[in-house]
Enzyme design. Structure first.
Site, PDB file in Angstrom:
ATOM      1  N   GLY A  43      34.418 108.625 -39.963  1.00 28.58           N
ATOM      2  CA  GLY A  43      34.066 109.219 -41.309  1.00 28.58           C
ATOM      3  C   GLY A  43      32.629 108.836 -41.649  1.00 28.58           C
ATOM      4  O   GLY A  43      31.926 108.788 -40.742  1.00 28.58           O
ATOM      5  N   GLU A 100      34.374 115.403 -38.946  1.00 30.28           N
ATOM      6  CA  GLU A 100      33.846 116.378 -40.063  1.00 30.28           C
ATOM      7  C   GLU A 100      32.115 116.465 -40.043  1.00 30.28           C
ATOM      8  O   GLU A 100      31.759 117.584 -40.315  1.00 30.28           O
ATOM      9  CB  GLU A 100      34.495 115.685 -41.373  1.00 30.28           C
ATOM     10  CG  GLU A 100      34.268 116.463 -42.516  1.00 30.28           C
ATOM     11  CD  GLU A 100      34.878 115.544 -43.563  1.00 30.28           C
ATOM     12  OE1 GLU A 100      36.213 115.390 -43.919  1.00 30.28           O
ATOM     13  OE2 GLU A 100      34.143 114.834 -44.507  1.00 30.28           O
ATOM     14  N   GLY A 158      37.807 113.897 -46.155  1.00 30.36           N
ATOM     15  CA  GLY A 158      38.472 114.262 -45.146  1.00 30.36           C
ATOM     16  C   GLY A 158      39.434 113.078 -44.457  1.00 30.36           C
ATOM     17  O   GLY A 158      40.021 113.093 -43.571  1.00 30.36           O
ATOM     18  N   LYS A 175      30.503  93.074 -52.487  1.00 31.79           N
ATOM     19  CA  LYS A 175      29.722  92.169 -53.681  1.00 31.79           C
ATOM     20  C   LYS A 175      29.649  90.872 -53.360  1.00 31.79           C
ATOM     21  O   LYS A 175      29.797  90.247 -53.977  1.00 31.79           O
ATOM     22  CB  LYS A 175      30.680  92.621 -55.152  1.00 31.79           C
ATOM     23  CG  LYS A 175      30.829  94.157 -55.348  1.00 31.79           C
ATOM     24  CD  LYS A 175      29.730  94.779 -55.767  1.00 31.79           C
ATOM     25  CE  LYS A 175      29.880  96.303 -55.828  1.00 31.79           C
ATOM     26  NZ  LYS A 175      28.955  97.384 -55.487  1.00 31.79           N
ATOM     27  N   GLY A 228      29.258 107.157 -43.572  1.00 36.50           N
ATOM     28  CA  GLY A 228      28.939 105.979 -43.742  1.00 36.50           C
ATOM     29  C   GLY A 228      28.357 104.923 -42.715  1.00 36.50           C
ATOM     30  O   GLY A 228      28.370 105.506 -41.474  1.00 36.50           O
TER      31      GLY A 228
HETATM   32  N1  COA Z   1      35.697  96.684 -54.458  1.00 33.77           N
HETATM   33  C1  COA Z   1      34.614  97.081 -55.336  1.00 33.77           C
HETATM   34  N2  COA Z   1      33.690  97.892 -54.731  1.00 33.77           N
HETATM   35  C2  COA Z   1      33.711  97.971 -53.303  1.00 33.77           C
HETATM   36  C3  COA Z   1      34.841  97.592 -52.352  1.00 33.77           C
HETATM   37  C4  COA Z   1      35.719  97.055 -52.997  1.00 33.77           C
HETATM   38  N3  COA Z   1      36.862  96.501 -52.605  1.00 33.77           N
HETATM   39  N4  COA Z   1      34.509  98.138 -51.286  1.00 33.77           N
HETATM   40  C5  COA Z   1      33.393  98.804 -51.420  1.00 33.77           C
HETATM   41  N5  COA Z   1      32.922  98.675 -52.592  1.00 33.77           N
HETATM   42  C6  COA Z   1      31.622  99.160 -53.007  1.00 33.77           C
HETATM   43  C7  COA Z   1      30.305  98.668 -52.183  1.00 33.77           C
HETATM   44  O1  COA Z   1      29.933  97.543 -52.708  1.00 33.77           O
HETATM   45  C8  COA Z   1      29.379  99.951 -52.446  1.00 33.77           C
HETATM   46  O2  COA Z   1      28.912  99.737 -53.754  1.00 33.77           O
HETATM   47  P1  COA Z   1      27.315  99.962 -54.042  1.00 33.77           P
HETATM   48  O3  COA Z   1      27.202 101.315 -53.797  1.00 33.77           O
HETATM   49  O4  COA Z   1      27.142  99.695 -55.509  1.00 33.77           O
HETATM   50  O5  COA Z   1      26.622  98.936 -53.148  1.00 33.77           O
HETATM   51  C9  COA Z   1      30.233 101.058 -52.236  1.00 33.77           C
HETATM   52  O6  COA Z   1      31.434 100.642 -52.429  1.00 33.77           O
HETATM   53  C10 COA Z   1      30.297 101.783 -51.077  1.00 33.77           C
HETATM   54  O7  COA Z   1      30.510 100.822 -49.936  1.00 33.77           O
HETATM   55  P2  COA Z   1      29.775 100.432 -48.686  1.00 33.77           P
HETATM   56  O8  COA Z   1      30.304  99.187 -48.026  1.00 33.77           O
HETATM   57  O9  COA Z   1      28.282 100.843 -48.670  1.00 33.77           O
HETATM   58  O10 COA Z   1      30.382 101.322 -47.670  1.00 33.77           O
HETATM   59  P3  COA Z   1      30.510 102.745 -47.246  1.00 33.77           P
HETATM   60  O11 COA Z   1      29.289 103.571 -47.901  1.00 33.77           O
HETATM   61  O12 COA Z   1      30.762 103.106 -45.845  1.00 33.77           O
HETATM   62  O13 COA Z   1      31.670 103.488 -48.206  1.00 33.77           O
HETATM   63  C11 COA Z   1      33.686 104.295 -48.903  1.00 33.77           C
HETATM   64  C12 COA Z   1      32.817 103.272 -48.298  1.00 33.77           C
HETATM   65  C13 COA Z   1      35.122 103.903 -48.809  1.00 33.77           C
HETATM   66  C14 COA Z   1      33.391 104.442 -50.349  1.00 33.77           C
HETATM   67  C15 COA Z   1      33.498 105.766 -48.285  1.00 33.77           C
HETATM   68  O14 COA Z   1      33.640 105.394 -46.905  1.00 33.77           O
HETATM   69  C16 COA Z   1      34.507 106.652 -48.897  1.00 33.77           C
HETATM   70  O15 COA Z   1      34.237 107.370 -49.847  1.00 33.77           O
HETATM   71  N6  COA Z   1      35.345 107.083 -48.171  1.00 33.77           N
HETATM   72  C17 COA Z   1      36.623 108.108 -48.569  1.00 33.77           C
HETATM   73  C18 COA Z   1      36.210 109.566 -47.853  1.00 33.77           C
HETATM   74  C19 COA Z   1      36.141 109.326 -46.544  1.00 33.77           C
HETATM   75  O16 COA Z   1      36.684 108.636 -45.866  1.00 33.77           O
HETATM   76  N7  COA Z   1      35.397 110.599 -45.727  1.00 33.77           N
HETATM   77  C20 COA Z   1      35.361 110.421 -44.501  1.00 33.77           C
HETATM   78  C21 COA Z   1      36.326 111.333 -43.960  1.00 33.77           C
HETATM   79  S1  COA Z   1      35.398 112.434 -42.546  1.00 33.77           S
END
Ligand code: COA
Length: 497
Positions: A261, A287, A381, A401, A263
């Site tokens: 995915g 994707e 996705g 956090k 990130g």
């Molecule tokens: N509670 C509160 N905030 C949370 C959290 C939780 N349990 N887990 C993560 N976060 C916040 C982080 O603190 C970060 O916040 P910031 O931007 O203010 O620093 C933000 O969410 C993003 O988290 P990060 O640890 O930087 O990971 P990431 O960039 O890998 O994103 C998802 C994680 C889940 C948000 C992201 O993977 C996503 O949108 N997934 C859904 C879609 C997907 O999976 N697409 C791929 C398919 S091909």
């Protein structure tokens, strides 16, 4: 000469300026744009913002492939120009407006969008604005760094505006464009190997519907990837060790393709292949293709990489553009309804790795809503791959956090994926293969192996009480199941004092 990129000469009459082109977009227009992390139009959004700043009152409904850049989602959100936005986005200004209820937003499984547009579910397809590298002699489109839903948007739109990108070289030969038939007469999608090409290298277009062509020198602005940190590297190691073990035990073939995915964790997993000599001749059926895919191709470790878009850092993009001849045979960009097709994902047996916001002790997953209410990005996705992968990993750092929030919770505050779509839960502390386990065994192991040590005791106490007081197949004390979320909302910290 950019005019040479418009190889279908009758269309050269349509070359114009952004202000003239954007007149086709008015209050209430349903605007369908190219773009899937990259490859989004840049000039028309800027012009719409200019019009708003000069006092014109209007709002549009914006439909994209998935997330775009600040030049689109951020700029249009700041100018308060968007009534509706679908699907996945990841812009912080837009996120804020969605959470305030100022922008109406609905997310969809990305594999399903194009068919929904063709069925008319999203309403009239008034105008499509698409970025392209060139227009062919027959009047068809060569996309840039993403395909997404663009083939369907171009097919369905009443009017088409094209932004020819000067910053993109001619990417002919990278794309494979195939629009499946719609139910009930859909034929099987004939992809049997990651590298299979089943369509055309261009997007079919009716030149009569083109109302304007613009030349753009703007570039995509993609997220900057940080090198894998200790947490994401640890998660990657757990996954690679586990898969290696499964292959050695003869429980899975060695040639299954990988999806990772968006990130940093996803990038870390693919970067993990660089150091790990056990993995050679890798197939990637994903994707979004990130920088690490180019690194792996350079090392000769990739057999084929298929995606719907390439999200590259500035440096990696330069490398890709300058040496495209080295990558063209390995990389294929497809419509998202093909890159994310459940049928193809199942047939190929994709190993799927997606990131969660939180996971509960039984394996339910929240990927989208912080504390159950605040939208982060969307499901994207992740559902397409998790539900249909041959082996589906859900990964997350154990805390968020700065350690105040546990990503392992008694019950998720919002559900995107159920326990039935998740095979393996991974944090930096460990990994649990849920497949041979009962829900109670899953809970015990997830708490012991995946939760951060700061939260293990309180999770364990909750689980033990739930077993004693309520029992059942998946013990819960419903009125207490969100005690950790409540604790955070009241004290800014999930840890019990
Ligand atoms: N509670 C509160 N905030 C949370 C959290 C939780 N349990 N887990 C993560 N976060 C916040 C982080 O603190 C970060 O916040 P910031 O931007 O203010 O620093 C933000 O969410 C993003 O988290 P990060 O640890 O930087 O990971 P990431 O960039 O890998 O994103 C998802 C994680 C889940 C948000 C992201 O993977 C996503 O949108 N997934 C859904 C879609 C997907 O999976 N697409 C791929 C398919 S091909």
């Amino acid at each position: 000469m950019l005019t040479d990129r418009v190889r279908y000469t009758p269309l050269r009459d349509k070359i114009t300026d952004p202000a003239t082109a954007a007149r086709h977009i008015q209050d209430g227009t349903n605007l369908f744009i190219s773009g899937f992390t990259a490859g989004y139009p840049k000039l028309i959004p800027q012009e719409l913002v200019r019009r708003a700043e000069s006092g014109e009152q209007f709002k549009i409904n914006l439909f994209a492939g998935a997330s775009t850049g600040d030049m689109v989602d951020g700029a249009l959100a700041r100018a308060e120009l968007i009534a509706w936005r679908r699907p996945y986005m990841s812009d912080k200004f837009m996120r804020g407006q969605i959470n305030q209820g100022k922008i109406l937003f609905k997310d969809d499984h990305l594999s399903q969008l194009s068919a929904k547009v063709r069925a008319g579910e999203w309403g009239r397809c008034d105008v499509a604005v698409v970025e392209a590298a060139a227009i062919t002699e027959q009047g068809h489109l060569i996309p840039t760094m993403s395909v997404g839903n663009t083939p369907t948007y171009v097919q369905e739109a009443d009017k088409i505006i094209i932004e020819i990108s000067a910053s993109s070289p001619n990417l002919e030969g990278i794309h494979d464009i195939y629009i499946p038939e719609d139910p009930p007469y859909r034929m099987p999608i004939p992809i049997y190997r990651t590298a299979d090409r089943i369509g055309k290298p261009f997007i079919k277009m009716d030149p009569n519907r083109v109302v304007a062509i613009l030349f753009s020198t703007e570039k995509d602005h993609c997220p900057i990837f940080t090198p894998p940190d200790a947490t994401s590297s640890r998660i990657a190691e757990h996954i690679l060790d586990f898969v290696q073990h499964q292959i050695k035990k003869g429980r899975m073939p060695s040639a299954l393709p990988w999806q990772a995915g968006v990130g940093d964790v996803a990038n870390a997993v693919l970067s993990g292949f660089i150091k790990d000599d056990n993995f050679q001749a890798i197939d990637i059926y994903s994707e979004v293709l990130q920088d690490s895919v180019l690194d792996l191709i350079d090392l000769g470790k990739v057999r084929a990489a298929s995606g719907s878009a390439m999200t590259l850092s500035e440096k990696a993009r330069e490398r890709f553009y300058n040496e495209i001849f080295r990558y063209r045979d390995k990389i294929v960009l497809r419509p998202v309804e093909i890159s994310n097709s459940p049928e193809v994902i199942r047939r190929l047996g994709v190993i799927a790795i997606n990131t969660a916001i939180e996971v509960d002790i039984y394996g339910q997953v929240n990927s989208t809503h912080v504390m159950g209410t605040q939208l982060m990005n969307g499901i994207g996705g992740s559902g397409d791959f998790l539900r249909n992968g041959a082996l589906s990993f859900i990964v997350t750092p154990s805390t968020a956090k700065g350690g105040l929030i546990s990503a392992i919770v008694p019950m998720v505050s919002h559900v995107d994926h159920s326990e039935h779509s998740v095979d393996v839960v991974v944090t930096e502390h460990g990994l649990v293969d849920t497949r041979p386990l009962t829900p109670r065994q899953v809970a015990e192991q997830v708490i012991k192996k995946c939760a951060h040590p700061d939260f293990r005791d309180q999770l364990w106490d909750y689980y033990q009480r739930a077993v004693r007081e309520r029992g059942g197949h998946e013990p819960h004390i419903i009125e207490k199941a969100f005690f950790m979320h409540q604790c955070f909302l009241e004290n800014g910290d999930m840890r019990l004092k």
